[in-house]
Design a protein around this motif. Structure first.
Motif, PDB file in Angstrom:
ATOM      1  N   UNK A 194       0.813  -1.220   0.000  1.00  0.00           N
ATOM      2  CA  UNK A 194       0.000   0.000   0.000  1.00  0.00           C
ATOM      3  C   UNK A 194       0.849   1.273   0.000  1.00  0.00           C
ATOM      4  N   UNK A 195       0.472   2.215  -0.852  1.00  0.00           N
ATOM      5  CA  UNK A 195       1.091   3.540  -0.844  1.00  0.00           C
ATOM      6  C   UNK A 195      -0.011   4.588  -0.756  1.00  0.00           C
ATOM      7  N   UNK A 196       0.180   5.580   0.143  1.00  0.00           N
ATOM      8  CA  UNK A 196      -0.780   6.677   0.240  1.00  0.00           C
ATOM      9  C   UNK A 196      -0.050   7.982  -0.074  1.00  0.00           C
ATOM     10  N   UNK A 197      -0.610   8.732  -1.016  1.00  0.00           N
ATOM     11  CA  UNK A 197      -0.050  10.024  -1.423  1.00  0.00           C
ATOM     12  C   UNK A 197      -0.895  11.106  -0.780  1.00  0.00           C
ATOM     13  N   UNK A 198      -0.325  11.841   0.192  1.00  0.00           N
ATOM     14  CA  UNK A 198      -1.063  12.888   0.908  1.00  0.00           C
ATOM     15  C   UNK A 198      -0.851  14.220   0.217  1.00  0.00           C
ATOM     16  N   UNK A 199      -1.929  14.829  -0.230  1.00  0.00           N
ATOM     17  CA  UNK A 199      -1.822  16.087  -0.960  1.00  0.00           C
ATOM     18  C   UNK A 199      -2.974  17.023  -0.582  1.00  0.00           C
ATOM     19  N   UNK A 200      -2.864  18.291  -0.921  1.00  0.00           N
ATOM     20  CA  UNK A 200      -3.873  19.285  -0.546  1.00  0.00           C
ATOM     21  C   UNK A 200      -4.165  19.193   0.956  1.00  0.00           C
TER      22      UNK A 200
END
Lengths: 155, 155, 155
Positions: free
Chosen positions: B35-41
């Motif tokens: 799993x990869x989570x990209x945190x943005x905004x």
């Protein structure tokens, strides 16, 4: 090896939520992806020639605004325009590309933009208000591409 | 058989919308997904050491609050904190794990967390405010993983 | 060739955001997709026998309302119901199918609807309030289907 495909359903019509679909679409196109964006519901605002998008901080507690304000103040007349102006100024100062420019980059990169016919009809939106290069279609049309996509996002 | 992959783009920064990315990520990791989570905004708020997330009922008509309130009252000063407190108390009484604990579970399960460099720069967020183990990258980096994922979600 | 699969996570509980999951699900089913929708968080409101969904224009600056209103007015008591009524009337005039009818079409087309057990427990939602044909499960159950899906959307 065949080209990767990215399908996006763009449903939001505010300034802050206008960035994700165009940033994702232009980045993917730059990486060689074939990209289609289906604009529906409030997302159709993003296809207008004359963009008039506003920031809405309501409902976004996590928003690091230049000036913090209590919820009630955010609802005062004029406050939304003020926050939008401050946000735009900050983005400009930081060299962030505007939505119109980002949208232009997507078109140059041959990102296919489809306007949801049903929503256009529902809100009597005149096609002359939309930018050139937009195609019209329904959810069924979009599934032809989305069903073969490597990534499909509902934004 | 190769491992399944889940990619998440986490864009919301309120208490209620903090749950979906962490619940999905930890569940998938427990099922053996990479799993990869990209945190943005606004989603970058979820990576802060000191979490200060609030519930926003505005815009969520379907929310079954412990005490129902008219829209105007929800905008009164202090009301957001009160709703947040009631929500937290209810979750605790029901044995629902808090965000910090859930985030810790994700890290233990080797969920890779990526902070969007562009947003970090835009809002001048100091990296020392973020938890350890976070990596920094752009949308292009994320596509490397997302393009090979079995499930990719924009949350 | 095996059947295509569409997995949807439905998390919103307002009238406007009730359309996307049901339109996408029914369209895909009509195109021969096998469809599963996982209703969680505010999305559980969409499974109630007695639907009481409201439009929330707050946070949707792009919404082309029949009558435009400043943000503060939208927070006034009664305004939300008025906007909901106007929206429903407009949709009816335009021949747009209502949510209940659309949901019925999904069930007829064998779209599988799963209610998130954790959210149901958290908010003490009585199962008798939900429509027939709903199954109960957790995120893990849903991943079994989602992990094999061609399209997976977080709505």
């Amino acid at each position: 090896m065949s080209e990767k495909k990215l399908a996006i359903i763009a449903t939001k019509g505010s300034l802050d939520w206008a960035y994700p679909p165009f940033i994702l679409a232009s980045t993917a196109a730059a990486l060689g992806y074939q990209v289609q964006v289906f604009f529906t519901f409030y997302g159709l605002q993003l296809l207008k020639k004359k963009l008039d998008l506003q920031v809405t901080s309501l409902g976004n507690t996590g928003m690091p605004m230049p000036v913090s304000m209590p919820v009630l103040m955010q609802a005062l007349p004029g406050m939304q325009s003020m926050m939008t102006m401050m946000m735009k100024r900050k983005m400009k100062a930081k060299g962030v590309v505007g939505i119109e420019e980002l949208r232009g980059l997507c078109l140059e990169a041959e990102v296919k933009m489809i306007a949801c016919q049903m929503t256009v009809d529902l809100f009597d939106m005149p096609p002359k208000d939309f930018i050139d290069g937009v195609e019209y279609g329904g959810a069924a049309t979009f599934f032809e591409f989305a069903g073969e996509s490597d990534i499909c996002l509902f934004v």
